[in-house]
Design an enzyme around this catalytic site. Structure first.
Site, PDB file in Angstrom:
ATOM      1  N   LEU A 112       0.828  -1.211   0.000  1.00 28.87           N
ATOM      2  CA  LEU A 112       0.000   0.000   0.000  1.00 28.87           C
ATOM      3  C   LEU A 112       0.857   1.252   0.000  1.00 28.87           C
ATOM      4  O   LEU A 112       1.702   1.441   0.879  1.00 28.87           O
ATOM      5  CB  LEU A 112      -0.939  -0.015   1.207  1.00 28.87           C
ATOM      6  CG  LEU A 112      -2.086  -1.005   1.029  1.00 28.87           C
ATOM      7  CD1 LEU A 112      -2.729  -1.357   2.358  1.00 28.87           C
ATOM      8  CD2 LEU A 112      -3.137  -0.461   0.057  1.00 28.87           C
ATOM      9  N   TYR A 143       8.517  10.863   2.102  1.00 24.18           N
ATOM     10  CA  TYR A 143       7.561   9.756   2.201  1.00 24.18           C
ATOM     11  C   TYR A 143       7.219   9.235   0.806  1.00 24.18           C
ATOM     12  O   TYR A 143       7.175   8.023   0.565  1.00 24.18           O
ATOM     13  CB  TYR A 143       6.305  10.281   2.906  1.00 24.18           C
ATOM     14  CG  TYR A 143       5.198   9.281   3.100  1.00 24.18           C
ATOM     15  CD1 TYR A 143       5.293   8.275   4.057  1.00 24.18           C
ATOM     16  CD2 TYR A 143       4.023   9.354   2.344  1.00 24.18           C
ATOM     17  CE1 TYR A 143       4.258   7.376   4.251  1.00 24.18           C
ATOM     18  CE2 TYR A 143       2.986   8.456   2.533  1.00 24.18           C
ATOM     19  CZ  TYR A 143       3.113   7.468   3.488  1.00 24.18           C
ATOM     20  OH  TYR A 143       2.086   6.579   3.678  1.00 24.18           O
TER      21      TYR A 143
END
Ligand code: GFB
Length: 318
Positions: A112, A143
């Site tokens: 994910l 990120y």
């Protein structure tokens, strides 16, 4: 028409990596309705950022299916404050879990990611093909780079070893198990908490970060979990798949909607010393739709459920 089921979870040993997080716990709730054996490992048992610990655990527990939901996550301010942790922790976790899954013969893995992998100025709604076509948004590039590496790991292991590893990008998530710390949370739990506290204190106004003009697409985490299980059963391929609700809302309008749900009628103060982040982030979820999944609940319903859940949870401090 729904695509044929090409992979069965029936009787399988299914590891949910990151089962204590908002996403992992939602996947565990969703898998409870499947005929499979759910495996979880606490942080005390295995630190996912440690390669040897992950390899030992996977070898000993032999999962056949993996949902890779473990990640270091946070809102716009946490991303900007802890760039090293957001890059390092996420790279280590995904590299260790994906590699150990391949060496131990895992049949299928779903990684994910997040829609922040797309360029800041990607055409909206963002198609999967927009990946790596332009510069990332500055507050969350650390990120995003880690999540892009995760997608590429799945593609590389598929190419080199024939592993059935797939990747999906959920849009901004909310729901049970979220983080309500105002410094590190995402926007929805922050607004719920601020509106609730302003209501209790009978305050004249509450703060909203930024200008209120950026738009976000929000998806309830239980809908994401349902879509993740759907993809596991119905999809196999190199292309990463977007998961979204298809609805976007300006942050100012979201704040008003939260106030309506909470029952707070004060003013909104926009604090423009705080960052806006990406101006718009709407995923094009047509691939997922074509496969046959379209189950997102209306935003107002989801916010109401989340507010009730928070008030009844041990995360609510009163
Ligand atoms: O949810 P959020 O922190 O993350 O912020 P991003 C979304 C928008 O809401 C920004 C505004 O424009 C914020 O300025 N906002 C308004 C607030 N009030 C608040 C508040 O009280 N708290 C917070 N947190 N925001 C993150 C990325 O981006 O989203 C991650 O940093 C990841 O990498 C994640 O992709 C899903 O949507 O901007």
């Amino acid at each position: 028409m729904t695509a044929a089921e090409i992979f069965s979870l029936k009787g399988k040993r299914v590891w949910v990596a990151g089962h204590r997080g908002m996403v992992g716990s939602a996947i565990v709730r969703r898998l409870a309705t499947e005929d499979c054996e759910i495996l979880t490992a606490s942080r005390e048992t295995v630190d996912l950022s440690r390669q040897a610990e992950v390899e030992d655990w996977v070898e000993a527990n032999r999962p056949q299916v993996v949902f890779l939901a473990a990640a270091k996550v946070g809102g716009i301010q946490a991303n900007a404050t802890y760039p090293a942790e957001f890059l390092y922790d996420n790279l280590m976790i995904e590299a260790n879990v994906i590699h150990a899954s391949q060496t131990n013969g895992v049949e299928k893995l779903l990684f994910l990611g997040s829609t922040c992998i797309y360029p800041k100025m990607a055409a909206q709604p963002m198609r999967e093909e927009a990946l790596l076509t332009g510069p990332l948004e500055e507050t969350n590039e650390w990120y995003a780079i880690a999540k892009i590496a995760g997608i590429k790991l799945c593609q590389a292991y598929r190419k080199q070893y024939g592993s059935d590893f797939i990747a999906a990008q959920p849009t901004n998530l909310y729901g049970p198990g979220d983080n309500y710390d105002l410094e590190t949370s995402h926007v929805l739990p922050a607004l719920l908490r601020k509106a609730h506290e302003a209501k209790m204190a009978k305050a004249a106004a509450m703060d909203v970060w930024g200008t209120g003009t950026p738009k976000r697409e929000l998806l309830h985490v239980d809908d994401l979990a349902d879509a993740a299980v759907f993809l596991m059963k119905h999809y196999s391929g190199e292309m990463h798949i977007n998961i979204g609700s298809g609805e976007e809302i300006a942050i100012g309008d979201l704040a008003e909607l939260v106030c309506k749900v909470v029952g707070y009628a004060g003013e909104l103060n926009f604090d423009t010393t705080k960052p806006d982040g990406t101006p718009r982030k709407l995923a094009d979820a047509s691939r997922l739709k074509q496969l046959g999944w379209h189950g997102a609940r209306p935003l107002e319903t989801g916010i109401g459920e989340t507010y009730a859940d928070w008030l009844g949870s041990d995360r609510y401090a009163g």
